[in-house]
Design a protein around this motif. Sequence first.
Motif, PDB file in Angstrom:
ATOM      1  N   ARG A 124      89.128  97.749  45.416  1.00 11.77           N
ATOM      2  CA  ARG A 124      89.025  96.680  46.326  1.00 11.77           C
ATOM      3  C   ARG A 124      87.595  95.842  46.620  1.00 11.77           C
ATOM      4  NH1 ARG A 124      88.501  95.795  51.484  1.00 11.77           N
ATOM      5  NH2 ARG A 124      87.837  98.117  52.116  1.00 11.77           N
ATOM      6  N   ILE A 125      86.889  96.778  46.906  1.00  9.15           N
ATOM      7  CA  ILE A 125      85.701  96.308  47.234  1.00  9.15           C
ATOM      8  C   ILE A 125      84.534  96.077  45.895  1.00  9.15           C
ATOM      9  CG2 ILE A 125      85.795  97.568  49.441  1.00  9.15           C
ATOM     10  CD1 ILE A 125      83.725  99.719  48.587  1.00  9.15           C
ATOM     11  N   LEU A 126      84.694  96.703  44.697  1.00  8.08           N
ATOM     12  CA  LEU A 126      83.824  96.469  43.798  1.00  8.08           C
ATOM     13  C   LEU A 126      83.939  95.247  43.144  1.00  8.08           C
ATOM     14  CD1 LEU A 126      81.428  97.556  42.060  1.00  8.08           C
ATOM     15  CD2 LEU A 126      83.272  98.494  40.651  1.00  8.08           C
ATOM     16  N   LYS A 127      83.216  94.175  43.293  1.00 10.76           N
ATOM     17  CA  LYS A 127      83.209  92.807  42.488  1.00 10.76           C
ATOM     18  C   LYS A 127      83.516  93.025  40.902  1.00 10.76           C
ATOM     19  CE  LYS A 127      78.469  91.129  41.656  1.00 10.76           C
ATOM     20  NZ  LYS A 127      77.493  89.974  42.304  1.00 10.76           N
ATOM     21  N   ALA A 128      84.009  92.077  40.280  1.00 11.53           N
ATOM     22  CA  ALA A 128      84.097  91.880  39.036  1.00 11.53           C
ATOM     23  C   ALA A 128      82.686  91.815  38.377  1.00 11.53           C
ATOM     24  CB  ALA A 128      84.902  90.779  38.471  1.00 11.53           C
ATOM     25  N   GLY A 129      82.466  92.761  37.371  1.00 10.22           N
ATOM     26  CA  GLY A 129      81.279  92.762  36.726  1.00 10.22           C
ATOM     27  C   GLY A 129      80.504  93.771  37.276  1.00 10.22           C
ATOM     28  N   GLY A 130      80.780  94.452  38.491  1.00  8.07           N
ATOM     29  CA  GLY A 130      80.027  95.522  39.283  1.00  8.07           C
ATOM     30  C   GLY A 130      79.966  96.828  38.742  1.00  8.07           C
ATOM     31  N   ARG A 131      79.045  97.529  39.185  1.00  6.88           N
ATOM     32  CA  ARG A 131      78.609  98.810  38.458  1.00  6.88           C
ATOM     33  C   ARG A 131      79.316 100.012  39.175  1.00  6.88           C
ATOM     34  NH1 ARG A 131      74.957 100.509  34.631  1.00  6.88           N
ATOM     35  NH2 ARG A 131      75.642  98.554  33.470  1.00  6.88           N
ATOM     36  N   LEU A 132      80.131 100.764  38.773  1.00  3.00           N
ATOM     37  CA  LEU A 132      80.730 102.054  39.231  1.00  3.00           C
ATOM     38  C   LEU A 132      79.858 103.204  38.651  1.00  3.00           C
ATOM     39  CD1 LEU A 132      82.482 103.757  41.302  1.00  3.00           C
ATOM     40  CD2 LEU A 132      84.342 103.305  39.287  1.00  3.00           C
ATOM     41  N   VAL A 133      79.234 104.213  39.543  1.00  2.00           N
ATOM     42  CA  VAL A 133      78.822 105.302  39.048  1.00  2.00           C
ATOM     43  C   VAL A 133      79.334 106.348  39.857  1.00  2.00           C
ATOM     44  CG1 VAL A 133      76.329 106.556  38.961  1.00  2.00           C
ATOM     45  CG2 VAL A 133      76.405 104.179  38.612  1.00  2.00           C
ATOM     46  N   ILE A 134      79.939 107.590  38.982  1.00  2.57           N
ATOM     47  CA  ILE A 134      80.652 108.399  39.696  1.00  2.57           C
ATOM     48  C   ILE A 134      80.213 109.652  39.146  1.00  2.57           C
ATOM     49  CG2 ILE A 134      82.727 109.717  39.899  1.00  2.57           C
ATOM     50  CD1 ILE A 134      84.315 107.159  39.694  1.00  2.57           C
ATOM     51  N   GLY A 135      79.680 110.570  40.180  1.00  3.75           N
ATOM     52  CA  GLY A 135      78.802 111.916  39.859  1.00  3.75           C
ATOM     53  C   GLY A 135      79.832 112.993  40.000  1.00  3.75           C
ATOM     54  N   VAL A 136      80.060 113.846  39.074  1.00  3.89           N
ATOM     55  CA  VAL A 136      81.026 115.097  39.332  1.00  3.89           C
ATOM     56  C   VAL A 136      80.451 116.424  38.666  1.00  3.89           C
ATOM     57  CG1 VAL A 136      82.814 113.643  39.780  1.00  3.89           C
ATOM     58  CG2 VAL A 136      82.466 114.285  37.597  1.00  3.89           C
ATOM     59  N   PRO A 137      80.756 117.688  39.051  1.00  6.72           N
ATOM     60  CA  PRO A 137      80.349 118.734  38.475  1.00  6.72           C
ATOM     61  C   PRO A 137      81.163 118.952  37.189  1.00  6.72           C
ATOM     62  CG  PRO A 137      81.698 119.250  40.236  1.00  6.72           C
ATOM     63  CD  PRO A 137      81.359 117.816  40.442  1.00  6.72           C
ATOM     64  N   VAL A 138      80.398 119.721  36.126  1.00  2.51           N
ATOM     65  CA  VAL A 138      81.214 119.964  34.916  1.00  2.51           C
ATOM     66  C   VAL A 138      81.680 121.709  35.251  1.00  2.51           C
ATOM     67  CG1 VAL A 138      81.164 120.665  32.340  1.00  2.51           C
ATOM     68  CG2 VAL A 138      79.888 118.627  33.606  1.00  2.51           C
TER      69      VAL A 138
END
Length: 248
Positions: A124-138
């Motif tokens: 909803r809040i990320l605009k088109a062309g926006g960057r999403l960075v998700i960090g998770v443990p392995v």
Amino acid sequence: MSYADLTWNDPNAVKRWLQHRRIRDALDQIGPDQARGLIVDFGGGDGMLAEVIQKRWPGTRVVVFEPYAEMAEAARRRLDVYPTVSVVEREVDLPPGADVIFCTEVFEHLPDVETDRALDEIDRILKAGGRLVIGVPVEVGPPALLKGLFRHWRRAGAYDADLGRIWQATTGRAPTDRPPEMLGPDRKYHSFHLGFDHRQLRRRLEERFGHARLTGSPFRIVPVFLNSEAYLTLTKPETVPHGPRRTR
């Protein structure tokens, strides 16, 4: 023990180094041009990432979303000196049109329903062309063995220190019996990392947003399955490839 004691001030020097390194590696997923827009730290905890953003790119507008009231207050105390940073506790208060969303150390704690809830808000809040960075443990493969043995040494008898579950995760099969807990009246979460599988999260992200680049941390030049952390980075397309997929 406070959140800071469990992360940034952990008595183990290696764990302290890894925690600070993951912040740096998260910010390296974007460039200075993207940092000039609106950044949302989704599930921002005590505000450490937002503070590092201000030190790297002073004056950047950052909104920290942290639904846990005690943690949100800790973030406000940390970030009070930065006039372009705000902290909100409700999704409805998140502004649309984010240029970048960071979400680190969050999805490994979320059951399926809460995962969909978070992805809906991010979409909803990320605009088109926006960057999403998700960090998770392995938490599968060789890292699961090293982490599991460390946990077993620290707190034998805990869910994530069980040798059978550790071996299961080491062979690539994340345990499926993680016990959920309540975080507030309407949110469940998993306190244990063991049982999380970043590969499943990647599939869910790509069903919604398209290709997600996968990189490892702290050693980007080696395969992800030899790292302690994974970063999933994607750019939101103009149209969602397949639409949200909900777990019933």
